[in-house]
Design a protein around this motif. Sequence first.
Motif, PDB file in Angstrom:
ATOM      1  N   LEU A  53       2.758  29.275  38.747  1.00 29.51           N
ATOM      2  CA  LEU A  53       1.687  28.530  39.418  1.00 29.51           C
ATOM      3  C   LEU A  53       1.184  27.446  38.481  1.00 29.51           C
ATOM      4  O   LEU A  53       0.901  27.706  37.314  1.00 29.51           O
ATOM      5  N   THR A  54       1.057  26.221  38.998  1.00 29.20           N
ATOM      6  CA  THR A  54       0.486  25.149  38.173  1.00 29.20           C
ATOM      7  C   THR A  54      -0.530  24.412  39.016  1.00 29.20           C
ATOM      8  O   THR A  54      -0.975  24.910  40.043  1.00 29.20           O
ATOM      9  N   CYS A  74       2.948  25.310  43.411  1.00 25.57           N
ATOM     10  CA  CYS A  74       4.209  25.610  42.761  1.00 25.57           C
ATOM     11  C   CYS A  74       5.304  24.902  43.541  1.00 25.57           C
ATOM     12  O   CYS A  74       5.083  24.463  44.659  1.00 25.57           O
ATOM     13  N   SER A 131       4.627  32.016  44.836  1.00 19.82           N
ATOM     14  CA  SER A 131       4.812  32.297  43.402  1.00 19.82           C
ATOM     15  C   SER A 131       5.025  33.795  43.189  1.00 19.82           C
ATOM     16  O   SER A 131       5.837  34.193  42.362  1.00 19.82           O
TER      17      SER A 131
END
Length: 902
Positions: A54-55, A67, A47
């Motif tokens: 970013l998740t 990600c 990221s």
Amino acid sequence: MKRNEGQSLTPMMQQYRELKEQHKEAILFFRLGDFYEMFFEDAIVASQELGLVLTSRESGENAPPMCGVPYHAADGYIARLVAKGYKVAICEQMEDPRLAKGLVRREVVRIITPGTITDDKVLPEKGNNFLAAVVPQGECYGLAWADVSTGEFHVKYCASFLELADELARLNPAECLLPSYWLGKTDIVKRLQTWYSGVFTPWDEGLEPDVGLQLLRERFGSQWQLEAKGEALAACSLLLSYLLATQKNTLPHLKPPSLVEDIAYMALDQATRRNLELFLAGREAGRRGSLLWVLDRTATAMGGRTLKRWLERPLVKLEAIRERQEAVKELVDNFILRQKVEGFLKKVKDLERLAGRVAYGTAGGRELQALRHSLEVVTPLKEALKEAKAPLLKDVTKELDAIPEITDLIARALVEEPPAGVKEGGLIRPGYHPEVDRLREAITHGREWIAELENEERERTGIKSLKVGFNRVFGYYIEVTRPNLSLVPADYERKQTLANAERFITPRLKELEQQVLGAEERLVELEYELFQELRSQVLAVLPRIQATAKALGVLDALYSLASVAAEYNYTCPVVDEGEVIEIRQGRHPMLERVGEGGNFVPNDTFLDCGRQRLHIITGPNMAGKSTYIRQVALIVLLAQVGSFVPASWARIGLVDGIFTRVGAADDLFAGQSTFMVEMREVAYILSRATRRSLIILDEVGRGTSTTDGLSIARAVVEYIHDRIGARTLFATHYHELVELEQYLPGVKNYSVAVREQGKDILFLHTIIPGGTDKSYGIHVARLAGLPEDLIRRAEELLKGIYQEGEKGSGKKVQEGLQEDYRILLRAQGEVLEPEPVTRSPEEQPPKSRRTAIEAEVLKELENYNLFNKTPLEAMQAIFNWQKKLAARKKVVRDEQQLRWWG
Ligand code: ADP
């Protein structure tokens, strides 16, 4: 990852963890549907490096960061990570998720590293992307290198650390493998890093001699062997095992390693390649202005790579040089042939890399068509080359292989403009396979029948707006708008309700749909199968494609040299095993191209290993000294590449190496003592050069104070003259050095002619015999536009210094110099007194240059062996003597002129 320890993971995350565990060194691209996902640390790194968001798949603040990138755009992201030195492991779904029972099987199919990238978009078009491997053994090293995009693989044995470092600088590999115990020695890595800026990767597999040999034999056949020392072999197996482990592919296009032997090539170290601006030029170190920039007219990528390789390694074997020369000459002389060759080569794509993609299984329909079109050029090209007489052109013609069975097959099997993908159909040409044709017919008919059904239903129901449509979820349907719903017959089955319409199906429609969709699915599958079959047939002829690609590369490089020679009016040099370097009307190949054109002043050169072995070239700054001495080196280099040279005539007595050094003030290395660098490189030259070498020194000694610099410069000249005897051009603004001519028999003074016109000076850029005793620094300052007051003050100061000098300090400087020289030798651990030089009577300084020329001609005539010469060679020799004698007059003229200028 600590957070998840002890907690139960989902089966998929379990799978992820296992795969990641096996590929800790890489960023894992984990295929999930249409995305590659990264988790945990990988996600954080990616990221940051790629600017991705970013998740997390789960909610909550402890959820693992992740990600992702869409699979179809992954190449660009991978390339960016690899360019930053990361490795990327590609993990694919190994079965169709729709058919998988439970968790989809996933595997890492390839690890992409800086040295193993094959993506066309990021690879240099006419260059190489090398992976190297180094295995040390005492003071010696095995060095192997390969380019997986083209399949080339070489190995070399280096006898010293310097040789290794220089070779790494030459190859500039994107990645270099080292045994881990060695990589642990940080001082060694630091030293290597001053030469080479790529990525180092620790690797130990394949190091054991038995294991390594077995690995190589498995890959290249049980007969395979290499006449090389153990460490060279180990470097090959180290490299091969890394390739097999990361590429997860048998690499059918990888050629067996070929041994590169120094004795076949001229010594050309990194500093020389840089000073002569072979590949990069100017302050920005760009391609423009470099020798390659002038010479590269290649039409193909293979030709570009071949030409670069030739310039990197000029030849030293007369036969090999003449072989290239003859081929270039034929292409220069035969304009029609040259034109034809150019026309054909322009149609050839990068066959080497296309072959690589076939080997990797990443070649699609477009690549196979490109391969076909390139190979289709071969037959008419061979026809055109039939008349060629030069042996090298004949060899090339013999190597060219049109492989008609493959081009015919591709032509029959593939549509002319295939789609980018290979799994969506539309690849196979009608008439190639009966089942493909039948399925296509079934689809077309099915669609026609569906269209007919639409008409029938409109008539049956009386609904004019009724239409048949299709979507991925429901398949084919009949759509009826809301106002007409009352007319819908009883056999319609409702499937979907929209805002102002309803969708229905009927048994007949489903039947037709089955026929169309079933056929479509089967067709796509069948086309892919047929394509893979085709690709494996191409794979079977890979060595023939590679041999053709190589021959095309050679032809293209020869073509390029010939077209440059023809256009820029180069001449074919006489290359022989004598010791004379004689150039008439020589030009600097790059400077004559970047200038306004037509302004370049050509110059003559005569060097031998006797009385003309060391030229001291004096003259003011900006007069053209550097240009001249580089021009001589470039002409010699070109001659030994097999090229024509920018001169009206040239004879080059083979050199075994070119060594150059430019005084420190010219290049500004940050952080290092420039003078230290300068001296280290001079030391290197003195230790490597032989009598057969050509040494080019430009302002050596400038990086320190004047007296130091002058004494070092003088000591260097004496050392080269007395101990090495190499042909040498020494440019300097220390005009004090001209007196060496009186003491050293092989030294000759030359200078760059300057004409004074009142207070101004004019640089004539002509090299004339005799030294200069003025530096014209103040004139140059005036030319540069310094204020007139300042210039006057400088002139006053100068006058003062000269008067000082006349009072006797000049003599002191002289004595000081001799002392400095002794100190220098002592510091180098050399003998205190230079070895006495035995000078034959004719080596004594001649009374005048005129008698020198006469004596020389007489001596040459006396020693001339008539019986091993052809009549033409004898004529040439007589012609040369006449020329030399004619030059006597010029010497006299020059002497008069000199007096006039002085
Ligand atoms: P020096 O080494 O004597 O300081 P250079 O070789 O750097 O001088 O040359 C200075 C400039 O003079 C070059 O940039 C070029 O423009 C010009 N020059 C040099 N040699 C020639 C030549 N033979 N013909 C025309 N211009 C030249």
